[in-house]
Design an enzyme around this catalytic site. Structure first.
Site, PDB file in Angstrom:
ATOM      1  CB  THR A  41      -0.935   0.014   1.237  1.00 35.72           C
ATOM      2  OG1 THR A  41      -0.153  -0.192   2.415  1.00 35.72           O
ATOM      3  CG2 THR A  41      -1.970  -1.085   1.130  1.00 35.72           C
ATOM      4  CG  HIS A  46       5.081   1.844   9.025  1.00 38.78           C
ATOM      5  ND1 HIS A  46       4.692   1.061  10.091  1.00 38.78           N
ATOM      6  CD2 HIS A  46       4.033   1.887   8.179  1.00 38.78           C
ATOM      7  CE1 HIS A  46       3.450   0.641   9.917  1.00 38.78           C
ATOM      8  NE2 HIS A  46       3.027   1.121   8.754  1.00 38.78           N
ATOM      9  CG  HIS A  49       5.303  -2.899   7.819  1.00 33.16           C
ATOM     10  ND1 HIS A  49       5.335  -1.584   7.399  1.00 33.16           N
ATOM     11  CD2 HIS A  49       4.157  -3.413   7.314  1.00 33.16           C
ATOM     12  CE1 HIS A  49       4.269  -1.328   6.655  1.00 33.16           C
ATOM     13  NE2 HIS A  49       3.533  -2.408   6.598  1.00 33.16           N
ATOM     14  CE  LYS A  83      -5.690   4.825   9.309  1.00 37.57           C
ATOM     15  NZ  LYS A  83      -4.812   5.409   8.274  1.00 37.57           N
ATOM     16  NE  ARG A  87      -6.109  -0.951   4.125  1.00 38.20           N
ATOM     17  CZ  ARG A  87      -5.217  -0.381   4.908  1.00 38.20           C
ATOM     18  NH1 ARG A  87      -4.659   0.757   4.522  1.00 38.20           N
ATOM     19  NH2 ARG A  87      -4.894  -0.904   6.081  1.00 38.20           N
ATOM     20  CD  GLN A 170      -4.732 -12.486   6.116  1.00 37.47           C
ATOM     21  OE1 GLN A 170      -5.130 -11.342   5.935  1.00 37.47           O
ATOM     22  NE2 GLN A 170      -4.210 -12.886   7.264  1.00 37.47           N
ATOM     23  CG  ASP A 191      -4.798  -6.085  13.129  1.00 34.24           C
ATOM     24  OD1 ASP A 191      -3.796  -6.822  13.175  1.00 34.24           O
ATOM     25  OD2 ASP A 191      -4.913  -5.145  12.316  1.00 34.24           O
ATOM     26  CE  LYS A 228      -1.113   1.224  15.604  1.00 31.64           C
ATOM     27  NZ  LYS A 228      -2.007   1.299  14.428  1.00 31.64           N
ATOM     28  CE  LYS A 231       0.731   5.675  12.955  1.00 33.27           C
ATOM     29  NZ  LYS A 231       0.832   5.886  11.504  1.00 33.27           N
ATOM     30  CB  THR A 232       7.144  10.555  15.912  1.00 35.75           C
ATOM     31  OG1 THR A 232       7.121  10.878  14.507  1.00 35.75           O
ATOM     32  CG2 THR A 232       7.956   9.287  16.117  1.00 35.75           C
TER      33      THR A 232
END
Length: 417
Positions: A41, A46, A49, A83, A87, A170, A191, A228, A231-232
């Site tokens: 995607t 990041h 992963h 979300k 997508r 999947q 998840d 989470k 994230k920054t």
């Protein structure tokens, strides 16, 4: 063989397992193949992963064979994310370009021996609609699918049929890999439990109840403050050095909270138990030294970017802390000063006072003269005290940059155009 399940348990890397005793027995008897999927995607992985990939890597180091599925097929339709929205579908050209970037990143992490990358487009694209409905759709109960957490969370706002069928695709992946790549274990984030169990159920229906297949999920990674992980303020921390420089990557790990660092050492490094426990003791007795954070930053940066990236990141850190930037290369400046205020300037020489005002580093000539006279201005590591000083923007760093420090900590970067 190495007791990989015991190691994962100590590292707090297991959330749920399908037949834990059976998986433990199997992995102690022989080398197995296992897989994790990632959809193309984006053009870079990041650090989120890394959460399943660290488990894959541990299996690889223990003698097992990791397989990564790049979802050229599933990525074309998109999974139902947490979300409350669908997508955006990508073009096949975008998917292909992303696939090439991700393949290169994963080969850097896993090498090319005892490691396989496959693309589910190779088998999913061969399915006709009738084959899909007859051979697979008949084996999935809609009520069961609706109860899967990742689908149930979307029912209130709505979910398209396209994303609803993602778990079937999947599951087909797991079946295909079981039949043709001898894959017996799928791993994923917390998840993914519903999708993984759907896959094992499909294999048992198609191949028989005695088929030895397993699933393992990893705990949700939360920081001590409940937010989470990964994230920054600036967004995601990428593995692509063009998007997150190795210096920024190193700093991310160096700045971890004392409450989190031992857990991250267990999870994101390959240090042994004795060394991690020794570092945990340092956190408890000498937290101000931040030795555990430094070791964490070194190990993860080395894994993702290599040993030289660690050397450069520490060199930049030392220079910024001491204020002595003269030893930095232009490339190190590009990394270390990415987030400081910057301005474009010409190569023309100029009076220091006028130049500071023109670049808006100083608000006025009066303030500029005062700061220069008081020794508050350093240019390229040299303190300037003369208001008549003539600045040459091309005098250092290959003529590309001028670094100005005002006071003890405020840095500015001028890029020479």
């Amino acid at each position: 063989m190495t007791d990989i399940m015991a190691d994962l348990t100590w590292r707090e890397a297991i959330n749920q397992v399908i037949d834990e005793d059976g998986l433990k027995e199997l992995t102690q008897k022989k080398s197995i193949s296992l897989y994790c999927g990632v959809d193309p995607t984006g053009s870079s992985l990041h650090i989120g992963h890394l959460i399943p990939f660290m488990v894959l890597k541990r299996f690889q180091l223990a003698g097992h064979h990791p397989v990564i599925v790049i979802g050229g097929g599933t990525g074309a339709i998109g999974d139902p994310s947490g979300k409350n929205s669908e997508r955006v579908l990508q073009t096949m050209d975008q998917v292909q370009a992303n696939k090439e970037h991700l393949t290169a990143q994963m080969e850097k992490l896993f090498g090319t021996e005892n490691f396989t990358i496959v693309d589910n487009y190779d088998w999913l694209s061969k399915l006709s609609l009738l084959d899909f409905l007859r051979d697979y759709g008949k084996l999935f109960n809609v009520n069961t699918m609706l109860n899967k957490e990742i689908v149930a969370s979307r029912l209130e706002v709505g979910i398209s049929y396209t994303e609803f069928t993602y778990q079937i695709l999947q599951s087909i992946d797991f079946l295909h890999l079981y039949k043709y790549n001898d894959v017996q274990l799928q791993i994923g984030g917390a998840d993914q439990w519903g999708n993984i169990t759907a896959g094992t159920d499909l294999i048992h229906r198609q191949e028989g109840a005695d088929a030895k297949v397993f699933g393992l999920t990893i705990p949700l990674m939360l920081k001590a403050d409940g937010t989470k992980f990964g994230k920054t303020a600036g967004g995601a921390v990428w593995l692509d050095p063009e998007r997150t420089t190795p210096y920024e990557f190193y700093q991310f790990w160096l700045n971890q909270d004392d409450r989190d660092v031992v857990r991250y050492l267990k999870y994101f490094t390959f240090l042994d138990r004795a060394e991690i426990e020794a570092l945990a003791e340092k956190v408890a007795t000498e937290p101000e030294k931040r030795e555990a954070q430094r070791r964490l930053a070194q190990e993860v940066t080395k894994f993702v970017h290599g040993e030289q990236a660690v050397v450069e990141a520490e060199h930049i850190s030392k220079a910024l802390f001491s204020g002595d930037v003269t030893a930095l290369t232009a490339e190190e400046i590009e990394q270390g000063f990415r987030d400081v205020p910057s301005v474009d300037v010409t190569a023309d020489k100029a009076n220091i006072v006028q130049w500071l005002v023109d670049t808006k580093i100083e608000p006025s000539k009066r303030q500029a003269r005062e700061d220069v006279t008081n020794g508050a201005i350093t240019v390229n590591g040299e303190r300037i005290r003369e208001v008549e000083f003539e600045l040459d923007p091309t005098a250092a760093f290959d003529g590309r940059f001028v670094i100005v420090r005002r006071g003890k900590k405020r840095y500015f970067l001028a890029r020479v155009k």
